[in-house]
Design a protein around this motif. Structure first.
Motif, PDB file in Angstrom:
ATOM      1  N   PRO A 186       0.909  -1.184   0.344  1.00  0.00           N
ATOM      2  CA  PRO A 186       0.004   0.026  -0.072  1.00  0.00           C
ATOM      3  C   PRO A 186       0.879   1.480   0.043  1.00  0.00           C
ATOM      4  O   PRO A 186       0.748   2.063   0.909  1.00  0.00           O
ATOM      5  N   ASP A 187       1.637   1.465  -1.209  1.00  0.00           N
ATOM      6  CA  ASP A 187       2.544   2.715  -1.142  1.00  0.00           C
ATOM      7  C   ASP A 187       1.561   3.746  -1.406  1.00  0.00           C
ATOM      8  O   ASP A 187       0.638   3.787  -2.241  1.00  0.00           O
ATOM      9  N   GLU A 188       1.801   5.015  -0.612  1.00  0.00           N
ATOM     10  CA  GLU A 188       1.058   6.049  -0.877  1.00  0.00           C
ATOM     11  C   GLU A 188       0.813   6.643  -2.302  1.00  0.00           C
ATOM     12  O   GLU A 188      -0.230   7.076  -2.847  1.00  0.00           O
ATOM     13  N   ASP A 189       2.199   6.577  -3.126  1.00  0.00           N
ATOM     14  CA  ASP A 189       2.302   7.075  -4.219  1.00  0.00           C
ATOM     15  C   ASP A 189       1.974   6.384  -5.376  1.00  0.00           C
ATOM     16  O   ASP A 189       1.312   6.765  -6.404  1.00  0.00           O
ATOM     17  N   SER A 190       2.396   5.119  -5.346  1.00  0.00           N
ATOM     18  CA  SER A 190       2.029   4.288  -6.548  1.00  0.00           C
ATOM     19  C   SER A 190       1.702   2.670  -5.717  1.00  0.00           C
ATOM     20  O   SER A 190       3.000   2.068  -5.669  1.00  0.00           O
ATOM     21  N   PRO A 191       0.783   2.313  -5.331  1.00  0.00           N
ATOM     22  CA  PRO A 191       0.380   1.187  -4.821  1.00  0.00           C
ATOM     23  C   PRO A 191       0.497   0.255  -5.886  1.00  0.00           C
ATOM     24  O   PRO A 191       0.202   0.155  -7.006  1.00  0.00           O
TER      25      PRO A 191
END
Length: 168
Positions: free
Chosen positions: A118-123
């Motif tokens: 769950p990456d904020e910029d590019s999940p």
């Protein structure tokens, strides 16, 4: 009282414990005014965390105006409840981010997992296939997919049938 007994009791009392505020075992219990009604609430916050792990109603005192004071038994029950709430939250988060299906293909059983990052910029997510008998062994295939990829028996079987090429 001996010097060692006196030192032990001083160490125990050094943790602040007031009628509306207790700190111990890495937790803080604070009795607060309930914003939803005329009553009181208690919040349990783990040391170092910005938000309470648990907020719940708190009992009124005998005068029906002020809250019942915190005590050791109530505090320990609140700590136990807050741990349980955190554990359930972690289990739910793990279940949301990690999926697994088992596909039988001929005489082989393949476990396909989807692990969402769950990456904020590019999940994104990682789709992995392993032989069921070698759970900790090397993977048969691993590809990066969109975080929105839906893992199901059918999508896993299609991926396997397509020689583990990245699904569209």
């Amino acid at each position: 009282m001996t010097d060692s007994a006196s030192a032990a009791s001083i160490a125990f009392v050094s943790t602040p414990q007031e009628p509306r505020l207790w700190r111990d075992d890495g937790w803080t219990a604070r009795v607060i005014k309930n914003t939803d009604d005329d009553g009181w609430a208690v919040e349990m916050t783990k040391d170092g965390e910005p938000e309470p792990a648990l907020v719940g109603p708190w009992t009124m005192g005998r005068d029906k105006k002020n809250p019942k004071p915190l005590d050791a038994n109530a505090f320990h029950t609140l700590v136990k409840t807050a741990y349980e709430v955190r554990r359930r939250h972690e289990q739910h988060l793990h279940a949301t981010l990690h999926k697994k299906v088992v596909v039988n293909r001929g005489d082989a059983t393949i476990v396909v997992t989807l692990d969402i990052v769950p990456d904020e910029d590019s999940p994104y997510a990682v789709l992995t296939a392993r032989a069921a008998r070698e759970r900790d062994g090397p993977s048969l295939a691993e590809v990066k997919v969109a975080a929105s990829f839906k893992l199901s028996d059918a999508s896993a079987a299609a991926w396997i049938e397509n020689d583990f090429r990245r699904p569209e």
